[in-house]
Design a protein around this motif. Structure first.
Motif, PDB file in Angstrom:
ATOM      1  N   GLN A 102      -6.705   1.407  -4.289  1.00  0.00           N
ATOM      2  CA  GLN A 102      -6.852   1.333  -2.839  1.00  0.00           C
ATOM      3  C   GLN A 102      -8.107   0.556  -2.455  1.00  0.00           C
ATOM      4  O   GLN A 102      -8.115  -0.212  -1.487  1.00  0.00           O
ATOM      5  CB  GLN A 102      -6.913   2.745  -2.246  1.00  0.00           C
ATOM      6  CG  GLN A 102      -5.589   3.509  -2.325  1.00  0.00           C
ATOM      7  CD  GLN A 102      -4.572   2.982  -1.318  1.00  0.00           C
ATOM      8  OE1 GLN A 102      -4.154   1.832  -1.392  1.00  0.00           O
ATOM      9  NE2 GLN A 102      -4.165   3.820  -0.396  1.00  0.00           N
ATOM     10  N   MET A 118      -7.970   2.787   6.087  1.00  0.00           N
ATOM     11  CA  MET A 118      -7.463   1.462   5.741  1.00  0.00           C
ATOM     12  C   MET A 118      -6.245   1.116   6.597  1.00  0.00           C
ATOM     13  O   MET A 118      -6.094  -0.018   7.062  1.00  0.00           O
ATOM     14  CB  MET A 118      -7.096   1.415   4.255  1.00  0.00           C
ATOM     15  CG  MET A 118      -6.735   0.008   3.791  1.00  0.00           C
ATOM     16  SD  MET A 118      -6.614  -0.113   2.000  1.00  0.00           S
ATOM     17  CE  MET A 118      -5.182   0.889   1.681  1.00  0.00           C
ATOM     18  N   GLN A 119      -5.360   2.095   6.836  1.00  0.00           N
ATOM     19  CA  GLN A 119      -4.196   1.852   7.685  1.00  0.00           C
ATOM     20  C   GLN A 119      -4.631   1.520   9.116  1.00  0.00           C
ATOM     21  O   GLN A 119      -3.973   0.738   9.799  1.00  0.00           O
ATOM     22  CB  GLN A 119      -3.287   3.081   7.696  1.00  0.00           C
ATOM     23  CG  GLN A 119      -2.673   3.452   6.350  1.00  0.00           C
ATOM     24  CD  GLN A 119      -1.641   2.455   5.873  1.00  0.00           C
ATOM     25  OE1 GLN A 119      -1.162   1.631   6.650  1.00  0.00           O
ATOM     26  NE2 GLN A 119      -1.285   2.512   4.605  1.00  0.00           N
ATOM     27  N   ALA A 171      -7.441   5.595  -6.368  1.00  0.00           N
ATOM     28  CA  ALA A 171      -8.528   5.274  -5.438  1.00  0.00           C
ATOM     29  C   ALA A 171      -9.090   3.881  -5.733  1.00  0.00           C
ATOM     30  O   ALA A 171      -9.407   3.115  -4.810  1.00  0.00           O
ATOM     31  CB  ALA A 171      -9.632   6.326  -5.549  1.00  0.00           C
ATOM     32  N   ILE A 200     -13.264   5.737  -0.191  1.00  0.00           N
ATOM     33  CA  ILE A 200     -12.565   5.636  -1.473  1.00  0.00           C
ATOM     34  C   ILE A 200     -13.565   5.633  -2.627  1.00  0.00           C
ATOM     35  O   ILE A 200     -13.322   6.215  -3.688  1.00  0.00           O
ATOM     36  CB  ILE A 200     -11.679   4.376  -1.493  1.00  0.00           C
ATOM     37  CG1 ILE A 200     -10.542   4.527  -0.464  1.00  0.00           C
ATOM     38  CG2 ILE A 200     -11.093   4.149  -2.877  1.00  0.00           C
ATOM     39  CD1 ILE A 200      -9.742   3.275  -0.252  1.00  0.00           C
ATOM     40  N   ARG A 221      -7.375  -3.002  -2.701  1.00  0.00           N
ATOM     41  CA  ARG A 221      -6.594  -3.461  -1.541  1.00  0.00           C
ATOM     42  C   ARG A 221      -7.508  -3.709  -0.335  1.00  0.00           C
ATOM     43  O   ARG A 221      -7.297  -4.660   0.423  1.00  0.00           O
ATOM     44  CB  ARG A 221      -5.533  -2.421  -1.182  1.00  0.00           C
ATOM     45  CG  ARG A 221      -4.411  -2.288  -2.199  1.00  0.00           C
ATOM     46  CD  ARG A 221      -3.326  -1.395  -1.653  1.00  0.00           C
ATOM     47  NE  ARG A 221      -2.241  -1.201  -2.607  1.00  0.00           N
ATOM     48  CZ  ARG A 221      -1.883  -0.041  -3.101  1.00  0.00           C
ATOM     49  NH1 ARG A 221      -2.506   1.057  -2.733  1.00  0.00           N
ATOM     50  NH2 ARG A 221      -0.876   0.059  -3.949  1.00  0.00           N
ATOM     51  N   SER A 227      -7.102  10.823   1.343  1.00  0.00           N
ATOM     52  CA  SER A 227      -6.361  10.282   2.474  1.00  0.00           C
ATOM     53  C   SER A 227      -7.265   9.819   3.603  1.00  0.00           C
ATOM     54  O   SER A 227      -6.826   9.068   4.466  1.00  0.00           O
ATOM     55  CB  SER A 227      -5.375  11.330   3.010  1.00  0.00           C
ATOM     56  OG  SER A 227      -4.417  11.642   2.020  1.00  0.00           O
ATOM     57  N   ASP A 237      -7.485   6.313   2.906  1.00  0.00           N
ATOM     58  CA  ASP A 237      -6.148   5.754   3.093  1.00  0.00           C
ATOM     59  C   ASP A 237      -5.867   5.519   4.575  1.00  0.00           C
ATOM     60  O   ASP A 237      -5.421   4.443   4.987  1.00  0.00           O
ATOM     61  CB  ASP A 237      -5.117   6.715   2.500  1.00  0.00           C
ATOM     62  CG  ASP A 237      -3.761   6.056   2.335  1.00  0.00           C
ATOM     63  OD1 ASP A 237      -3.638   4.856   2.629  1.00  0.00           O
ATOM     64  OD2 ASP A 237      -2.818   6.739   1.901  1.00  0.00           O
ATOM     65  N   ALA A 244       0.839  -1.198   0.000  1.00  0.00           N
ATOM     66  CA  ALA A 244       0.000   0.000   0.000  1.00  0.00           C
ATOM     67  C   ALA A 244       0.866   1.236   0.000  1.00  0.00           C
ATOM     68  O   ALA A 244       1.795   1.350   0.767  1.00  0.00           O
ATOM     69  CB  ALA A 244      -0.915  -0.004   1.218  1.00  0.00           C
ATOM     70  N   SER A 245       0.583   2.144  -0.890  1.00  0.00           N
ATOM     71  CA  SER A 245       1.300   3.415  -0.920  1.00  0.00           C
ATOM     72  C   SER A 245       0.404   4.500  -0.370  1.00  0.00           C
ATOM     73  O   SER A 245      -0.693   4.709  -0.868  1.00  0.00           O
ATOM     74  CB  SER A 245       1.710   3.765  -2.358  1.00  0.00           C
ATOM     75  OG  SER A 245       0.595   3.800  -3.177  1.00  0.00           O
ATOM     76  N   SER A 246       0.837   5.136   0.672  1.00  0.00           N
ATOM     77  CA  SER A 246       0.012   6.156   1.315  1.00  0.00           C
ATOM     78  C   SER A 246      -0.067   7.400   0.453  1.00  0.00           C
ATOM     79  O   SER A 246       0.859   7.759  -0.247  1.00  0.00           O
ATOM     80  CB  SER A 246       0.594   6.502   2.684  1.00  0.00           C
ATOM     81  OG  SER A 246      -0.113   7.564   3.256  1.00  0.00           O
TER      82      SER A 246
END
Length: 538
Positions: free
Chosen positions: A118, A87-88, A115, A99, A121, A81, A84, A20-22
């Protein structure tokens, strides 16, 4: 060291398969409060970052002139974000909704596609491979130019996706194909990613699985063998290599090919997370060939390790067994006796741990203050004094299910801490509100009086504006050029009007020349006012 890598592998095998890329990296900051969100996000304090970001966005949406709020320069990034960070923080259901909202509103195709990735993911973490494929199918090659072509250029609509975007999409699609049983399609995609450093090792691992399950067993084994010999300095990949070599070794053991199994056992590192199983298996391979003296070499190494590990416990019985086969019956009997003592002691330790856990000490140990100061506190528990409740914690932490439950429990404890703190803050806020009420209540009549005066003036100005607006609208229908005459022109016209009235009252005093000059001046002024009326009106 072994447990540290084992715990790292348990968490990373699931996490690194979908990288995952923030959306909060490489930010050119323009808003101080958004910077506070970044401050917490960069420290992996996702709850704090998420609560701050939700608060900032809710305030921004209530602002009348949003362009004056510096957050508007980060708006797209901030809205993206939210999902994001959720999700984190493992809020997968809310993250998916956030998203999806970006998917419906995004102008920038790169942001919209990111998006969608994400969202895929999120579905992957929830174990919904069909939904993963659905989300990946939302990714587009070209933007919907027809919706925005009046306001944006095609370059702006396309945006700039991350360099690794297409590779991440392909890799995630391959994982979804594996989970849905489409192994041939997964293998085709993974073959194109074999040389990508981004997924080094993991591509080979999943490619081996896809090939094996699609019926290409020999090709799959060759891929696993290639992975087992991969040169790398990364600890996680080293652990993955050891795992593959162990799997191959026991595969050949089960098929009766002891010679091939020995080769794979020898590849496993002695300080890796799978070394205990490798040493145990290497010993049994030698024993199956009747070479009990050779079997004692790995078993004796294993015999000296932690008694908690199941492989070590099996080795405690295997070593005296080998000595018995070598007719060293006295040593064999002594070692059997020692093994019985160890097992009895371990049963006592288990009973003590169960009693301690039932008293709640285990949960207190999980929430020890060291956990807030050191991310690797659980991994480093071996440096703390051994207690019944922590004796088996590292073995538990090697399981991903336990790690997830531990994280959830720790998050709940953190939320409880915040709720208690916020309740205390509410008491303080109520006191502040009361103090402000006492101070401002005497001032209220004066403020209301000033407000009434200002309100009356505003109403007057509004009425005057409406009158002027009515006059302007009427002039569009029935032009009145004199209404738009300049000050000098009005003064001149007034003077000419008084002169004409005087001449009308005393005609004997005005010569024909004076009448001619007055008429000429009146004509010039009227010509100027009327000819410039349209220009002045617009």
């Amino acid at each position: 060291m072994i447990r540290r890598v084992l715990i790292s592998l348990a968490s990373c095998l699931s996490a690194l398969t979908v990288q995952a890329s923030s959306g909060l990296h490489d930010v050119e900051l323009h808003d101080l409060y958004f910077g506070e969100v970044l401050y917490y996000a960069y420290q992996d304090k996702y709850f704090e970052a998420l609560s701050k970001l939700d608060n900032e966005l809710s305030q921004y949406y209530e602002v009348d002139e949003k362009a004056l709020d510096p957050l508007h320069r980060h708006l797209s990034q901030a809205e993206f974000s939210v999902g994001d960070l959720e999700m984190q923080y493992r809020m997968n259901q809310r993250a998916g909704k956030a998203i999806q909202a970006v998917l419906g509103e995004g102008v920038d195709l790169a942001t919209r596609n990111l998006a969608a990735l994400q969202l895929a993911r999120v579905y992957y973490r929830k174990g919904e491979p069909q939904s993963v494929l659905y989300a990946l199918d939302l990714i587009r090659e070209e933007p919907e130019k027809s919706r925005y072509e009046a306001r944006y250029t095609l370059d702006v609509l396309r945006g700039k996706p991350p360099e690794s975007f297409s590779k991440e999409v392909a890799y995630l699609r391959a994982l979804a194909y594996i989970d849905t049983g489409q192994f041939s399609q997964a293998a085709e995609i993974l073959q194109t990613l074999r040389n990508e450093k981004l997924f080094e090792g993991f591509v080979l691992y999943n490619l081996g699985i896809a090939l094996t399950r699609s019926g290409q067993t020999e090709a799959g084994l060759r891929v696993f063998d290639e992975l087992g010999q991969l040169e790398t300095d990364d600890e996680t990949l080293k652990a993955l290599k050891d795992k593959v070599n162990i799997k191959l070794a026991y595969l050949y053991v089960d098929s009766g090919n002891a010679a091939s199994a020995q080769k794979y056992f020898e590849r496993v590192r002695l300080d890796g997370p799978f070394s205990n199983r490798a040493l145990l298996g290497a010993g049994w391979v030698a024993a199956s060939q009747g070479r009990y003296d050779r079997a004692l070499v790995p078993w004796s190494l294993l015999h000296k390790r932690s008694e908690i590990n199941p492989s070590v416990q099996e080795a405690m019985m295997a070593v005296p067994y080998a000595y018995g086969k070598l007719q060293a019956y006295g040593k064999s009997a002594n070692l059997y006796g020692e093994a019985m003592d160890v097992f009895a002691r371990e049963i006592g330790n288990l009973d003590a741990s169960i009693k301690s856990i039932r008293k709640g000490r285990f949960l207190k140990a999980l929430l020890d203050e060291h956990g807030d100061k050191d991310k690797n506190w659980v991994v480093n528990l071996r440096s703390l004094p051994e207690t019944p409740e922590t004796r088996y914690i590292l073995e538990l932490m090697a399981a991903n299910d336990f790690q997830e439950s531990y994280k959830n429990y720790r998050d709940l404890a953190g939320l409880r801490h915040y709720l208690v703190k916020w309740l205390d803050d509410l008491d303080v806020f109520e006191e502040l509100i009361e103090l402000r009420r006492i101070y401002q209540e005497p001032l209220l009549p004066v403020v209301e009086e000033k407000f009434r005066k200002i309100d009356a003036r505003m109403r007057l100005r509004l009425e005057q504006r409406d009158n002027l607006n009515t006059k302007i609208n009427n002039m569009l229908i029935a032009p009145r050029p004199e209404y738009l005459a300049t000050v000098d022109e009005r003064i001149a016209l007034d003077r000419l009007t008084r002169i004409k009235e005087y001449i009308a009252a005393h005609p004997e005093r005005a010569s024909s020349e004076i009448n001619s000059r007055v008429g000429r001046l009146d004509g010039v002024l009227l010509w100027r006012v009327r000819s410039e009326f349209d220009q002045r009106l617009t």
